[in-house]
Design a protein around this motif. Sequence first.
Motif, PDB file in Angstrom:
ATOM      1  N   HIS A  29       0.834  -1.200   0.000  1.00 52.09           N
ATOM      2  CA  HIS A  29       0.000   0.000   0.000  1.00 52.09           C
ATOM      3  C   HIS A  29       0.875   1.259   0.000  1.00 52.09           C
ATOM      4  N   ALA A  30       1.863   1.283   0.881  1.00 52.50           N
ATOM      5  CA  ALA A  30       2.693   2.488   1.032  1.00 52.50           C
ATOM      6  C   ALA A  30       3.563   2.716  -0.210  1.00 52.50           C
ATOM      7  N   ILE A  31       4.143   1.672  -0.733  1.00 50.91           N
ATOM      8  CA  ILE A  31       5.016   1.826  -1.909  1.00 50.91           C
ATOM      9  C   ILE A  31       4.198   2.315  -3.102  1.00 50.91           C
ATOM     10  N   ARG A  32       3.017   1.735  -3.250  1.00 45.67           N
ATOM     11  CA  ARG A  32       2.147   2.146  -4.361  1.00 45.67           C
ATOM     12  C   ARG A  32       1.829   3.641  -4.270  1.00 45.67           C
ATOM     13  N   GLN A  33       1.474   4.092  -3.070  1.00 45.56           N
ATOM     14  CA  GLN A  33       1.126   5.512  -2.884  1.00 45.56           C
ATOM     15  C   GLN A  33       2.309   6.404  -3.220  1.00 45.56           C
ATOM     16  N   THR A  34       3.484   6.041  -2.709  1.00 47.11           N
ATOM     17  CA  THR A  34       4.684   6.846  -2.954  1.00 47.11           C
ATOM     18  C   THR A  34       4.983   6.924  -4.448  1.00 47.11           C
ATOM     19  N   PHE A  35       4.960   5.801  -5.105  1.00 46.71           N
ATOM     20  CA  PHE A  35       5.305   5.790  -6.538  1.00 46.71           C
ATOM     21  C   PHE A  35       4.300   6.623  -7.345  1.00 46.71           C
ATOM     22  N   GLN A  36       3.026   6.493  -6.991  1.00 50.79           N
ATOM     23  CA  GLN A  36       2.010   7.273  -7.718  1.00 50.79           C
ATOM     24  C   GLN A  36       2.233   8.772  -7.516  1.00 50.79           C
ATOM     25  N   GLN A  37       2.585   9.153  -6.287  1.00 52.09           N
ATOM     26  CA  GLN A  37       2.793  10.582  -6.002  1.00 52.09           C
ATOM     27  C   GLN A  37       4.012  11.122  -6.744  1.00 52.09           C
ATOM     28  N   ILE A  38       5.071  10.327  -6.815  1.00 54.33           N
ATOM     29  CA  ILE A  38       6.268  10.785  -7.545  1.00 54.33           C
ATOM     30  C   ILE A  38       5.937  10.936  -9.031  1.00 54.33           C
ATOM     31  N   LYS A  39       5.204   9.988  -9.544  1.00 54.47           N
ATOM     32  CA  LYS A  39       4.844  10.020 -10.976  1.00 54.47           C
ATOM     33  C   LYS A  39       4.017  11.263 -11.281  1.00 54.47           C
ATOM     34  N   LEU A  40       3.108  11.558 -10.384  1.00 58.37           N
ATOM     35  CA  LEU A  40       2.209  12.700 -10.570  1.00 58.37           C
ATOM     36  C   LEU A  40       2.956  14.036 -10.446  1.00 58.37           C
ATOM     37  N   ALA A  41       3.808  14.142  -9.425  1.00 59.14           N
ATOM     38  CA  ALA A  41       4.459  15.426  -9.137  1.00 59.14           C
ATOM     39  C   ALA A  41       5.694  15.652  -9.995  1.00 59.14           C
ATOM     40  N   GLY A  42       6.313  14.601 -10.446  1.00 55.09           N
ATOM     41  CA  GLY A  42       7.552  14.768 -11.212  1.00 55.09           C
ATOM     42  C   GLY A  42       8.757  15.057 -10.324  1.00 55.09           C
ATOM     43  N   ASN A  43       8.576  15.027  -9.024  1.00 60.38           N
ATOM     44  CA  ASN A  43       9.714  15.082  -8.091  1.00 60.38           C
ATOM     45  C   ASN A  43       9.312  14.382  -6.796  1.00 60.38           C
ATOM     46  N   THR A  44      10.229  14.328  -5.830  1.00 60.73           N
ATOM     47  CA  THR A  44       9.947  13.576  -4.598  1.00 60.73           C
ATOM     48  C   THR A  44       9.699  14.490  -3.390  1.00 60.73           C
ATOM     49  N   LEU A  45       9.572  15.793  -3.662  1.00 59.68           N
ATOM     50  CA  LEU A  45       9.466  16.760  -2.569  1.00 59.68           C
ATOM     51  C   LEU A  45       8.322  16.461  -1.602  1.00 59.68           C
ATOM     52  N   GLN A  46       7.144  16.180  -2.140  1.00 55.15           N
ATOM     53  CA  GLN A  46       5.962  15.997  -1.282  1.00 55.15           C
ATOM     54  C   GLN A  46       6.054  14.755  -0.393  1.00 55.15           C
ATOM     55  N   ILE A  47       6.806  13.798  -0.845  1.00 53.36           N
ATOM     56  CA  ILE A  47       6.779  12.553  -0.069  1.00 53.36           C
ATOM     57  C   ILE A  47       7.994  12.409   0.870  1.00 53.36           C
ATOM     58  N   GLU A  48       8.961  13.318   0.757  1.00 52.87           N
ATOM     59  CA  GLU A  48      10.197  13.153   1.547  1.00 52.87           C
ATOM     60  C   GLU A  48       9.937  12.947   3.034  1.00 52.87           C
ATOM     61  N   ASP A  49       8.994  13.725   3.604  1.00 51.18           N
ATOM     62  CA  ASP A  49       8.772  13.576   5.051  1.00 51.18           C
ATOM     63  C   ASP A  49       7.785  12.460   5.388  1.00 51.18           C
ATOM     64  N   LYS A  50       7.331  11.737   4.377  1.00 48.94           N
ATOM     65  CA  LYS A  50       6.392  10.629   4.653  1.00 48.94           C
ATOM     66  C   LYS A  50       7.091   9.274   4.565  1.00 48.94           C
ATOM     67  N   ILE A  51       8.332   9.274   4.151  1.00 47.78           N
ATOM     68  CA  ILE A  51       9.035   7.991   3.997  1.00 47.78           C
ATOM     69  C   ILE A  51      10.215   7.919   4.967  1.00 47.78           C
ATOM     70  N   ALA A  52      10.733   6.735   5.170  1.00 51.63           N
ATOM     71  CA  ALA A  52      11.867   6.562   6.098  1.00 51.63           C
ATOM     72  C   ALA A  52      13.077   7.332   5.558  1.00 51.63           C
ATOM     73  N   SER A  53      13.840   7.933   6.462  1.00 51.97           N
ATOM     74  CA  SER A  53      15.039   8.663   6.043  1.00 51.97           C
ATOM     75  C   SER A  53      16.145   7.668   5.688  1.00 51.97           C
ATOM     76  N   VAL A  54      17.102   8.139   4.944  1.00 55.05           N
ATOM     77  CA  VAL A  54      18.252   7.281   4.619  1.00 55.05           C
ATOM     78  C   VAL A  54      18.977   6.904   5.915  1.00 55.05           C
ATOM     79  N   GLN A  55      18.988   7.824   6.880  1.00 52.41           N
ATOM     80  CA  GLN A  55      19.619   7.508   8.177  1.00 52.41           C
ATOM     81  C   GLN A  55      18.902   6.331   8.855  1.00 52.41           C
ATOM     82  N   ASP A  56      17.592   6.306   8.712  1.00 50.05           N
ATOM     83  CA  ASP A  56      16.801   5.216   9.299  1.00 50.05           C
ATOM     84  C   ASP A  56      17.178   3.887   8.614  1.00 50.05           C
ATOM     85  N   VAL A  57      17.327   3.951   7.310  1.00 54.96           N
ATOM     86  CA  VAL A  57      17.740   2.747   6.573  1.00 54.96           C
ATOM     87  C   VAL A  57      19.102   2.279   7.099  1.00 54.96           C
ATOM     88  N   PHE A  58      20.035   3.231   7.253  1.00 53.47           N
ATOM     89  CA  PHE A  58      21.383   2.879   7.746  1.00 53.47           C
ATOM     90  C   PHE A  58      21.305   2.215   9.122  1.00 53.47           C
TER      91      PHE A  58
END
Length: 289
Positions: A241-270
Amino acid sequence: MKAQKLRSLFAGDQIIQIVGAHDGLSAKLVEEAGFDGIWASGLEISAVNAVPDANILTMTQYLQAAASMDAVTNIPVIADCDSGYGNVNNVMHLVREYERNGIAAVCMEDKLFPKLNSFAGGEQKLATIEEFSGKIRAAKDTQRNPDFMVIARIEALIAGAGMDEAVARAEAYEESGADAILIHSKKNDPSEILHFLSLYSNRLPIILVPTTYPQISASELQEYGVKMVIYANHGLRTSIHAIRQTFQQIKLAGNTLQIEDKIASVQDVFKLQGLQEMLDAEDYYTEQR
Ligand code: SPV
Ligand code: MG
C-alpha cells in the motif's frame, strides 16, 4: 537457544503474539515493534517474489528467507513450511535443515503438495489423517534439540470438511507428538474458531491466524485459552500500500518533494542495516594495539 526462548514463551501465562515477515529487514521491524517472535510467512515470501503462494518456490528459497530473518534478530523465528514440501522424506530433510539454521519451530499444514493459500478459493486438498500424522511423527523423530517445536496446522475448516473432522485431526496430531495445534478459519467472524475451542479440550497449545476475523483482540483470545496469535501478512500488505502511494505521487508530481517527510530517512535505513556497528567494529579491529 531461540527454541528454548520459544518454549519459555509457551510455558508463560501470556498469549504469544508474532508477526509475519519475509526477509531480514521486515523481521527486524517485527522485533523493533516489540513482538515475541517472527512468522516466516509462505504467503509473504512468495509474494515478494511475485509468485503465488502455491509451492512455486522451493524449500531452499523459503529456508533462506527464514534464515535471513533469524540471522539479524534476537527473537524466535517460526517457519511456515506449508505441507512439508513433499512427503515424509521431504519433511525429515526440512526439519534437519531448518533446525540447523537456527529456526525455533516449524509449522506444517495437513494439505497435499503443492499447497494453495487457504484464502485462494479453488480446491483445498486435504491429506488423510494417517498421511499427515506420519509427517508429524517423522518431524518429531528427526529433530535433535528437544526444544525445537513442530506445529500441526489443521485445514479441515478451510477445506469445508467440517468441525468433527477438525477436532478428530487435532486429537490425531496430538497423539502423533505435535507440540501445538494451529487451527485455521476463513470465516469473517470468530464463531467457528470459538466453536472449535469449545470442543477441543485444549491439551495442546492453540495457535490462531485471525486474518479474516480481526475484530477479536489478543486479550480476548487469551481469555478463551488461545496460546499464540499470528498477524501473518500485515507488514507485507502495509508495504504494498505504502510503496504504491509513494510511486504514484512521484509520478504525478515529477519530483519527490511531497513525499520526503512521509518515507523513512536514509539515516533510518542505515540504522536498520547496522551501519554504525559495522563502522565501530572496523575502527576497533584496525586500531594499533
Ligand atoms: C502464511 O502467512 O503464509 C500463512 C497464513 O500460512 S495464511 O496466509 O492465512 O494461510
Ligand atoms: Mg502459508
